[in-house]
Design a protein around this motif. Sequence first.
Motif, short mmCIF file in Angstrom:
data_model
loop_
_atom_site.label_atom_id
_atom_site.label_comp_id
_atom_site.label_asym_id
_atom_site.label_seq_id
_atom_site.Cartn_x
_atom_site.Cartn_y
_atom_site.Cartn_z
N TRP A 68 6.29 -35.99 -14.55
CA TRP A 68 6.49 -34.67 -13.96
C TRP A 68 6.17 -34.77 -12.49
CZ3 TRP A 68 7.26 -29.70 -16.26
CH2 TRP A 68 7.60 -29.76 -17.61
N PRO A 69 7.11 -34.43 -11.63
CA PRO A 69 6.82 -34.44 -10.19
C PRO A 69 5.69 -33.46 -9.88
CG PRO A 69 9.17 -34.15 -10.59
CD PRO A 69 8.49 -34.03 -11.91
N ALA A 70 4.94 -33.74 -8.84
CA ALA A 70 3.83 -32.88 -8.45
C ALA A 70 4.35 -31.50 -8.07
CB ALA A 70 3.08 -33.50 -7.28
N ALA A 71 3.83 -30.46 -8.75
CA ALA A 71 4.23 -29.08 -8.49
C ALA A 71 3.33 -28.16 -9.30
CB ALA A 71 5.69 -28.84 -8.89
N GLU A 72 3.44 -26.85 -9.03
CA GLU A 72 2.80 -25.87 -9.91
C GLU A 72 3.83 -25.46 -10.96
OE1 GLU A 72 -0.11 -22.77 -8.81
OE2 GLU A 72 1.52 -21.41 -9.36
N TYR A 73 3.44 -25.53 -12.23
CA TYR A 73 4.35 -25.21 -13.32
C TYR A 73 3.90 -23.93 -14.00
CZ TYR A 73 6.43 -29.77 -12.76
OH TYR A 73 7.09 -30.85 -12.25
N ARG A 74 4.87 -23.21 -14.54
CA ARG A 74 4.63 -21.96 -15.26
C ARG A 74 5.12 -22.14 -16.69
NH1 ARG A 74 8.33 -17.08 -15.26
NH2 ARG A 74 7.07 -15.43 -16.14
N PHE A 75 4.27 -21.80 -17.64
CA PHE A 75 4.61 -21.86 -19.05
C PHE A 75 4.42 -20.47 -19.64
CE2 PHE A 75 2.77 -25.95 -17.87
CZ PHE A 75 3.73 -26.84 -18.31
N LEU A 76 5.33 -20.04 -20.49
CA LEU A 76 5.16 -18.82 -21.25
C LEU A 76 4.89 -19.21 -22.69
CD1 LEU A 76 8.01 -16.56 -19.83
CD2 LEU A 76 5.55 -16.41 -19.39
N LEU A 77 3.76 -18.78 -23.20
CA LEU A 77 3.35 -19.15 -24.55
C LEU A 77 3.34 -17.93 -25.45
CD1 LEU A 77 0.29 -21.39 -23.67
CD2 LEU A 77 2.64 -22.12 -24.11
N ALA A 78 4.04 -18.02 -26.56
CA ALA A 78 3.96 -16.99 -27.59
C ALA A 78 2.69 -17.22 -28.39
CB ALA A 78 5.20 -17.06 -28.49
N ARG A 79 2.34 -16.29 -29.24
CA ARG A 79 1.13 -16.44 -30.06
C ARG A 79 1.33 -17.46 -31.18
NH1 ARG A 79 -2.25 -11.94 -30.53
NH2 ARG A 79 -3.35 -13.23 -32.02
N ARG A 80 2.55 -17.97 -31.33
CA ARG A 80 2.84 -18.94 -32.38
C ARG A 80 2.39 -20.32 -31.92
NH1 ARG A 80 4.93 -17.70 -36.80
NH2 ARG A 80 5.75 -15.76 -36.01
N LEU A 81 1.61 -20.99 -32.75
CA LEU A 81 1.12 -22.34 -32.45
C LEU A 81 2.20 -23.38 -32.71
CD1 LEU A 81 -2.35 -21.88 -34.19
CD2 LEU A 81 -1.89 -21.81 -31.73
N ALA A 82 1.93 -24.61 -32.33
CA ALA A 82 2.91 -25.69 -32.52
C ALA A 82 3.26 -25.89 -33.99
CB ALA A 82 2.37 -26.98 -31.91
N ASP A 83 2.32 -25.57 -34.91
CA ASP A 83 2.58 -25.75 -36.34
C ASP A 83 3.30 -24.54 -36.96
OD1 ASP A 83 0.58 -23.82 -36.50
OD2 ASP A 83 -0.86 -25.12 -37.52
N GLY A 84 3.66 -23.53 -36.14
CA GLY A 84 4.38 -22.37 -36.63
C GLY A 84 3.50 -21.20 -37.02
N LYS A 85 2.19 -21.40 -37.12
CA LYS A 85 1.28 -20.31 -37.47
C LYS A 85 0.99 -19.46 -36.24
CE LYS A 85 -0.94 -23.03 -41.05
NZ LYS A 85 -2.14 -23.76 -41.44
N VAL A 86 0.56 -18.22 -36.47
CA VAL A 86 0.21 -17.33 -35.39
C VAL A 86 -1.27 -17.50 -35.07
CG1 VAL A 86 0.02 -14.91 -34.69
CG2 VAL A 86 2.00 -15.67 -35.99
N ALA A 87 -1.58 -17.62 -33.79
CA ALA A 87 -2.98 -17.74 -33.37
C ALA A 87 -3.70 -16.44 -33.66
CB ALA A 87 -3.05 -18.06 -31.88
N PRO A 88 -4.84 -16.49 -34.34
CA PRO A 88 -5.58 -15.26 -34.63
C PRO A 88 -6.16 -14.66 -33.34
CG PRO A 88 -6.81 -17.17 -35.40
CD PRO A 88 -5.49 -17.67 -34.89
N GLU A 89 -6.37 -13.34 -33.37
CA GLU A 89 -6.98 -12.73 -32.19
C GLU A 89 -8.40 -13.27 -32.05
OE1 GLU A 89 -8.31 -8.43 -32.67
OE2 GLU A 89 -6.77 -8.59 -34.21
N GLY A 90 -8.87 -13.28 -30.82
CA GLY A 90 -10.20 -13.79 -30.54
C GLY A 90 -10.32 -14.26 -29.10
#
Length: 120
Positions: A68-90
């Motif tokens: 990855w070239p040096a830069a500031e990156y922006r990611f948008l993350l849904a509450r769904r984890l990589a395994d497909g489950k939803v991250a619990p509130e906390g």
Amino acid sequence: GTPADALGRPRVRVTQSGLAEVRVRVGRLGRDGDRVDAVSLHDVGLWLVPVAGGDPQAMGTTKQAADWPAAEYRFLLARRLADGKVAPEGRYRLRVTATGPDGATLSRERAPFALGPANG
């Protein structure tokens, strides 16, 4: 060696809809006199780390084998984890990991933030 400051500390903003906007500087680009000082990273990963304890939950990886070239990156993350489950509130910390050109692993965490109930 890979300089320790080649990976910035992530910044997180959580929206009411349950999305998290993450911004993080990956790599380093600067000048050292007449020389350009550039460090690219690869294998970038994002993890939710429960403040109350427990295993980090993978949010995903960039899935890019190249550097990855040096830069500031922006990611948008849904509450769904990589395994497909939803991250619990906390309360969580966001951990960003990356590998330097010499194989060194870098890791940075953000101060705790709250994820509320997911909408939709």
